[in-house]
Design a protein around this motif. Structure first.
Motif, mmCIF file in Angstrom:
data_model
loop_
_atom_site.group_PDB
_atom_site.id
_atom_site.type_symbol
_atom_site.label_atom_id
_atom_site.label_comp_id
_atom_site.label_asym_id
_atom_site.label_seq_id
_atom_site.Cartn_x
_atom_site.Cartn_y
_atom_site.Cartn_z
ATOM 1 N N GLY A 103 0.793 -1.228 0.090
ATOM 2 C CA GLY A 103 -0.066 -0.112 0.124
ATOM 3 C C GLY A 103 0.741 1.420 0.004
ATOM 4 N N ARG A 104 1.928 1.432 0.701
ATOM 5 C CA ARG A 104 2.836 2.509 0.802
ATOM 6 C C ARG A 104 3.487 2.389 -0.532
ATOM 7 N NH1 ARG A 104 5.294 5.793 4.266
ATOM 8 N NH2 ARG A 104 7.596 6.262 3.882
ATOM 9 N N ASP A 106 2.509 1.530 -3.479
ATOM 10 C CA ASP A 106 1.291 2.061 -4.529
ATOM 11 C C ASP A 106 1.098 3.555 -4.231
ATOM 12 O OD1 ASP A 106 1.375 -0.402 -5.501
ATOM 13 O OD2 ASP A 106 -0.705 -0.857 -4.475
ATOM 14 N N THR A 107 1.283 4.088 -2.833
ATOM 15 C CA THR A 107 1.106 5.566 -2.642
ATOM 16 C C THR A 107 2.071 6.307 -3.104
ATOM 17 O OG1 THR A 107 -0.358 4.946 -0.908
ATOM 18 C CG2 THR A 107 0.411 7.157 -0.991
ATOM 19 N N LEU A 111 2.225 9.098 -6.068
ATOM 20 C CA LEU A 111 2.902 10.760 -5.880
ATOM 21 C C LEU A 111 3.834 10.946 -7.034
ATOM 22 C CD1 LEU A 111 3.077 10.589 -1.887
ATOM 23 C CD2 LEU A 111 1.316 11.810 -3.456
#
Length: 356
Positions: A103-104, A106-107, A111
């Motif tokens: 998840g991190r 993908d974030t 960005l």
């Protein structure tokens, strides 16, 4: 949006089915040993996490924990063996960590993609602004040339007429310099190849400034030399001024002659370049006010690039030499070192395009 949601649902269902198959297969293969089941379940978590992302992995962890708790010995979902309970906790923790990590990731990727898109948009805006500025500058220079020509035509004093014609010619060359640099500066922000730029400028001058009489202009320019845009623009103005002075003072009666313009690395100072203009005209005329004004302009232009200009008369040849520093950022480019001029082509007439 709907198709994206549907893909997420399908990915979650496939992830749960994959995990169920892994747990069932390991349990049937080793019914008395839970370690293979724990290990393969963690591996399944890792595969789904890196292929499907955080959402399907999170659902998979929850469903997998319930399935393992149900399969392991105990009352319902209560695991009776402490070792099995610790293994189950370890599996759940592993799945949660993997879901958090992807998840991190993908974030951060989202960005980064947003930053890249913003940078591209800014670059596009800069390109549009650069083109608009160049277009306006060209229009302003054209207007100034027209105004100078009109004033020269209406002037009653020969001195004023000559001055206005001289200014008009300088503005024309200035416009040509910036037009050529604007084309070459579209893809390179730091440095531009000097050879083709100066050869094209010499072609223009051969057809305009040196067209009176039979003045032959040749150019000998290092092929690998690259210069900052600002330096090259001023160098074009200096070359124009030098060649204009040659036409006015070296061949005042329109007699034929030869002129050579060369640009190379300095022979003994690798941090400098050297522009030399030679002619076989009549030489200097001491005390000429126009000549002094022309030299003062050249000194001012040379100072803009931290350069120095000197003149000499050697065996019937007038030599004007401009030495100026090359910035280290440009100097350190691959193939542009002190030895980079070794491949310079032989002098070519200004009206002939280089072949190398």
């Amino acid at each position: 949006m709907a198709s994206r949601f549907l893909r997420a649902i399908v990915a979650t269902i496939l992830a749960v089915l994959f995990e169920t198959a892994v747990i069932a297969g390991c349990t049937l293969a080793a019914p008395n040993n839970a370690a293979p089941t724990f290990g393969m379940t963690c591996l399944a978590f890792a595969i789904v996490a890196f292929l499907a992302g955080r959402g399907p992995t999170s659902v998979m962890v929850a469903v997998g924990a319930l399935e393992l708790a149900f399969i392991l010995p105990g009352e319902g979902f209560a695991v009776s063996d402490p070792d099995h309970a610790m293994g189950l906790i370890a599996v759940i923790a592993t799945g949660v960590i993997m879901a958090w990590y992807v998840g991190r990731r993908d974030t951060l990727s989202a960005l980064l993609a947003a930053d890249v898109a913003a940078s591209r948009q800014i670059a596009e805006w800069r390109g549009v602004a650069h083109s608009e500025l160049a277009h306006r500058l060209s229009n302003d220079l054209s207007i100034m040339v027209s105004m100078a020509a009109i004033k020269a035509r209406d002037a009653t004093s020969p001195e004023a007429r000559d001055a206005l014609v001289d200014i008009s010619g300088r503005l024309v060359v200035l416009g040509r310099v910036y037009q050529r640099l604007e084309v070459r500066d579209r893809d390179t922000q730091d440095a531009v190849a000097a050879r083709q730029f100066l050869l094209d400028l010499c072609d223009d001058l051969q057809l305009s400034t040196l067209s009176v009489g039979s003045i032959s202009l040749r150019a000998d320019i290092a092929e690998t030399l690259r210069l900052p845009v600002r330096t090259l623009s001023l160098l074009g103005l200096i070359a124009n001024e030098l060649l204009t002075n040659v036409r006015k003072h070296a061949f005042p009666d329109g007699d034929g002659g030869e002129v050579l313009l060369s640009l190379h690395r300095h022979a003994f100072r690798p941090d400098c370049a050297e522009l030399i203009v030679t002619d076989n005209g009549v030489g200097f005329r001491r005390g000429d006010a126009k000549d002094r004004n022309g030299r003062s302009l050249l000194v001012m232009l040379a100072s803009q690039i931290d350069g120095t200009i000197a003149y000499a008369r050697i065996s019937g040849t007038t030599v004007a030499t401009l030495q100026f520093p090359v910035p280290s950022a440009v100097r350190n480019r691959a193939g542009d070192g002190p030895a980079g001029d070794a491949g310079a082509a032989d002098p070519v007439p200004a009206s002939v395009s280089p072949t190398g």
